[in-house]
Write a protein that holds these residues in place. Sequence first.
Motif, PDB file in Angstrom:
ATOM      1  N   GLN A  95       0.822  -1.209   0.000  1.00 20.54           N
ATOM      2  CA  GLN A  95       0.000   0.000   0.000  1.00 20.54           C
ATOM      3  C   GLN A  95       0.860   1.265   0.000  1.00 20.54           C
ATOM      4  O   GLN A  95       0.656   2.195   0.780  1.00 20.54           O
ATOM      5  N   GLY A  96       1.855   1.261  -0.873  1.00 18.96           N
ATOM      6  CA  GLY A  96       2.701   2.431  -1.082  1.00 18.96           C
ATOM      7  C   GLY A  96       3.860   2.578  -0.124  1.00 18.96           C
ATOM      8  O   GLY A  96       4.661   3.515  -0.260  1.00 18.96           O
ATOM      9  N   LYS A  97       3.989   1.677   0.831  1.00 24.62           N
ATOM     10  CA  LYS A  97       5.064   1.772   1.817  1.00 24.62           C
ATOM     11  C   LYS A  97       6.021   0.592   1.677  1.00 24.62           C
ATOM     12  O   LYS A  97       5.588  -0.547   1.501  1.00 24.62           O
ATOM     13  N   GLN A  98       7.328   0.880   1.756  1.00 23.22           N
ATOM     14  CA  GLN A  98       8.333  -0.177   1.661  1.00 23.22           C
ATOM     15  C   GLN A  98       8.477  -0.839   3.028  1.00 23.22           C
ATOM     16  O   GLN A  98       9.004  -0.263   3.965  1.00 23.22           O
ATOM     17  N   ILE A  99       8.004  -2.082   3.131  1.00 22.01           N
ATOM     18  CA  ILE A  99       8.038  -2.820   4.397  1.00 22.01           C
ATOM     19  C   ILE A  99       9.334  -3.618   4.533  1.00 22.01           C
ATOM     20  O   ILE A  99      10.006  -3.588   5.565  1.00 22.01           O
TER      21      ILE A  99
END
Length: 334
Positions: free
Chosen positions: A249-253
Amino acid sequence: MYEYRNPDKKGMNQRKKIWLEKIINSSYNNTAGIIVLKNGKTLYENYFNEYTAASTVHVASVTKSIFSALIGIAIENGYIKSIDQKVLDFFPDYIIGRGESTIQNVTIKNMLTMTAPYKYKMEPYENFFVSDNWIKAALDLLGGKWQEGQFMYSAIIGTHILSGILVKATRQSVFDFATKNLFLPLEIEVGHNVVLHNKEEQLAFFQDKNVSGWVTDPQGLNTAGWGLTLTSMDMAKIGQLYLDRGRWQGKQIIPAWWIDESTKEHSRWGNLSYGYLWWIIDDKEHIYAALGDGGNVIYVNTKKKMVVSIASRFMPRAKDRIKLIKEYIEPMFE
């Protein structure tokens, strides 16, 4: 936003669905749940043996592959310098046995690629479990004769050392680090720690249909090689996260470079390739999987943009799920 709860009706006709479920019920009858994602959409989701979408199962060695992600996150955030760090850098108080030398050269990379040496041919599980300090017991078994690069699979004992390394490096519990950096962003709820006091409780954990949580050792360190419980959708989310090279969802985990390195061959066991606690099914096609005893699988086919998660109740000598996926499931969703 992935359409996890809205299976695509066009993805599978009723005839194919009946045929697949007949195969599952006859030949893979310990299956709890199966989810197929393609291009981020749910094409198939079904549950068996009275399991539901909310049911968690012990995913066994799938835990290893998820733990690999935690190591990558820890490196990206500066807690660990690199995978070339020596294991004993994290345990400065550990006393090396007389005449022992190879243990001093073992690195995190050796642990991740199953190329560390051990002083046994078969893992002494029972002695390990009854010890009052699993990390010390594991370190005591690390070392001995070593042929550089030789694959030696450690199902439980050696991998547990990675738990100790993560806790020493981050000064956080494994549970807290995993929850903050991986589970919460994916809306995965593991729930609680599980303490197993004896052999009977350990066997019950493997066989309990309503199992939940994450096992810890006597010091409260969560297990790295087994002991994690997840739902079928939790497993599918992990697979989708890897397919999307760590973005959610658009975030680098998880760092993309770590996923690239983790899912290519670094060691080999016969005809099987191994990455960083991930099995490489096809290096050229870039297909890889997290595999757990009893038939638990997170399968990622990057070329076809497909993820298959299979949660299963423990059963000795369970039938190969990769065969089920490659011969039956994948062809249905070409």
